[in-house]
Design a protein around this motif. Sequence first.
Motif, mmCIF file in Angstrom:
data_model
loop_
_atom_site.group_PDB
_atom_site.id
_atom_site.type_symbol
_atom_site.label_atom_id
_atom_site.label_comp_id
_atom_site.label_asym_id
_atom_site.label_seq_id
_atom_site.Cartn_x
_atom_site.Cartn_y
_atom_site.Cartn_z
ATOM 1 N N ILE A 8 68.457 -10.995 27.217
ATOM 2 C CA ILE A 8 67.684 -12.060 26.780
ATOM 3 C C ILE A 8 67.280 -11.915 25.171
ATOM 4 C CG2 ILE A 8 65.798 -13.624 26.843
ATOM 5 C CD1 ILE A 8 65.712 -12.927 29.894
ATOM 6 N N THR A 113 59.983 -12.400 22.804
ATOM 7 C CA THR A 113 60.662 -11.303 23.614
ATOM 8 C C THR A 113 60.914 -10.037 23.247
ATOM 9 O OG1 THR A 113 62.228 -13.408 24.194
ATOM 10 C CG2 THR A 113 63.253 -11.154 24.443
ATOM 11 N N TYR A 169 58.668 -15.292 30.556
ATOM 12 C CA TYR A 169 60.142 -15.116 30.565
ATOM 13 C C TYR A 169 60.705 -16.479 31.291
ATOM 14 C CZ TYR A 169 61.014 -10.559 28.708
ATOM 15 O OH TYR A 169 60.990 -9.524 27.784
ATOM 16 N N ARG A 170 59.944 -16.895 32.316
ATOM 17 C CA ARG A 170 60.386 -17.995 33.110
ATOM 18 C C ARG A 170 60.175 -19.326 32.265
ATOM 19 N NH1 ARG A 170 58.441 -22.013 35.903
ATOM 20 N NH2 ARG A 170 56.153 -21.413 35.838
ATOM 21 N N ASP A 172 59.938 -19.449 29.017
ATOM 22 C CA ASP A 172 60.923 -19.211 27.515
ATOM 23 C C ASP A 172 62.166 -19.805 27.804
ATOM 24 O OD1 ASP A 172 59.017 -18.137 25.962
ATOM 25 O OD2 ASP A 172 59.503 -16.153 26.199
ATOM 26 N N LEU A 173 62.397 -19.674 29.277
ATOM 27 C CA LEU A 173 63.804 -19.885 29.651
ATOM 28 C C LEU A 173 63.865 -21.425 29.822
ATOM 29 C CD1 LEU A 173 64.920 -17.598 32.764
ATOM 30 C CD2 LEU A 173 66.060 -17.543 30.443
ATOM 31 N N GLN A 174 62.874 -22.086 30.119
ATOM 32 C CA GLN A 174 62.877 -23.596 29.845
ATOM 33 C C GLN A 174 62.944 -24.074 28.341
ATOM 34 O OE1 GLN A 174 59.264 -24.802 31.915
ATOM 35 N NE2 GLN A 174 59.828 -24.219 33.971
ATOM 36 N N LEU A 176 64.587 -22.350 26.004
ATOM 37 C CA LEU A 176 65.668 -22.096 25.640
ATOM 38 C C LEU A 176 66.669 -23.318 26.118
ATOM 39 C CD1 LEU A 176 66.188 -18.505 25.912
ATOM 40 C CD2 LEU A 176 66.129 -19.531 23.960
ATOM 41 N N ALA A 177 66.605 -23.827 27.134
ATOM 42 C CA ALA A 177 67.116 -24.989 27.765
ATOM 43 C C ALA A 177 66.866 -26.130 26.841
ATOM 44 C CB ALA A 177 66.813 -25.267 29.304
#
Length: 482
Positions: A8, A113, A169-170, A172-174, A176-177
Amino acid sequence: MSVPMLKIGAVLSTMAMVTNWMSQTLPSLVGLNGTIISPEGTHERIVSGLYPGSDEGWQVYSTASDPDGRCVCTVVAPARNLCKRDPRSRQLRLLTEQVQNVSQSMEVVDLRTSRDLQYVRDSEPLLRGVDGRLHTYVANPRTLTAKGLQELKGQMSQLRPLLSVVEQYRLDLQTLATLRLELLNLSIILTAIQEEIGAYDYEELQQRVLLLETRLHSCMNKLGCGRLTAVSGPITVRASGSRFGSWMTDAMIPSSDSRVWSLDGYYKGRRVLEYRTMGDFTKGQNFVQHLLPHPWAGTGHVVYNGSLYYNKHQSNILVQYHFRSRSVLLQRSLSGAGYNNTFPYSWGGSSDIDLMADETGFWAVYTSIPNAGNIMVSRLDPRSLEVLQSWDTGFPKRSAGEAFMICGTLYVTNSHLAGAKVHFAYHTNSSTYEYTDIPFHNQYSHISMMDYNPRERALYTWNNGHQVLYNVTLFHVIRSDG
């Protein structure tokens, strides 16, 4: 757990690099970093410190006319801000801002991160220890004691912050999307703009403008002397120094010297600042200092052929100081000229003697008691400072705000304050005078220096601690010699 986190972090770093590249490369992709096109003769030597008004459309640069019916030429130039009116320019600015915003967001995610990844790495030995003990207890439950259970609970408590890290992290994934979607939209918009700009062939248009500019300069070199008909709006180059002072470039024609000089104050000054270019002067950088051996009086100095000419303090002596050798080459008294506030301009400031140069020669503007305080104009030999010829204009010097020479004609303003205008003109070629009405905007309300530079065809002024330029419009007659 550490391996996915590393991936990541690598992805985020790569995406940040991509957006940073876009923000730096975007202007060049759409042609915004090309050659700056100079619309006016003065502006071509001035950097981004000049700001024409937003409402200046196409403007007359200069005109030429011949009363005998010979060739008449009119030169017009577009204002510098026409490109800013292009809607594509605004769209590109918004696009650049969006790229910068995305880049900043990704930098934040990347920083977070990296920080959390280091925490995971630090927790990895503890996690392996807990994992090993759990395997031991599962394989042999009898080895689990009360003390071992207490130690295991303590280790699990230390690992509990990992839950918030995983939750972050969860989220941050949103993020990033969302950023990925924004980058996709920006890419589509950029492609559309590139296609549209490509259809207009801006490079070809720019080459045509540059060719026209070259022809303009060629035309200007053929223009003879002209009569002042208008003064443009003020262009503030810089705000520096005290209320009084002077600044200038070399007035000799021809000359490729791009240096700018600044002399702050009017009383007993000795420090001259020399800037390498107008851009350096605008930014206040790259300058050297000259300390004059004799102090100056007033603000009527002029730089001509690499030398500073000025009035020596409490005297009517003219001094020639050579910049390259840092030495005085010549001193000569201007016979009969008043000094030390005997016959100054209306603002005072020991402005008794005003030196200047134009297309036709080197001049001194002053007065004396035998002339009853009226302005005298004398043509001087710059090599000897000897008076070659003099004219009595009949205009009282104390009623003049400032004065300047253009093409052998002395122009006098009626005030140094707000509401000033060019009120009087004396033509040395015919020894005649006329009253004029040429207004100009005295933006900062107190002009203590106003000189014409024939190389730039512009008026240099020191206005209440501001260094200001004015373009001039001259009624020209084109020379017939080629």
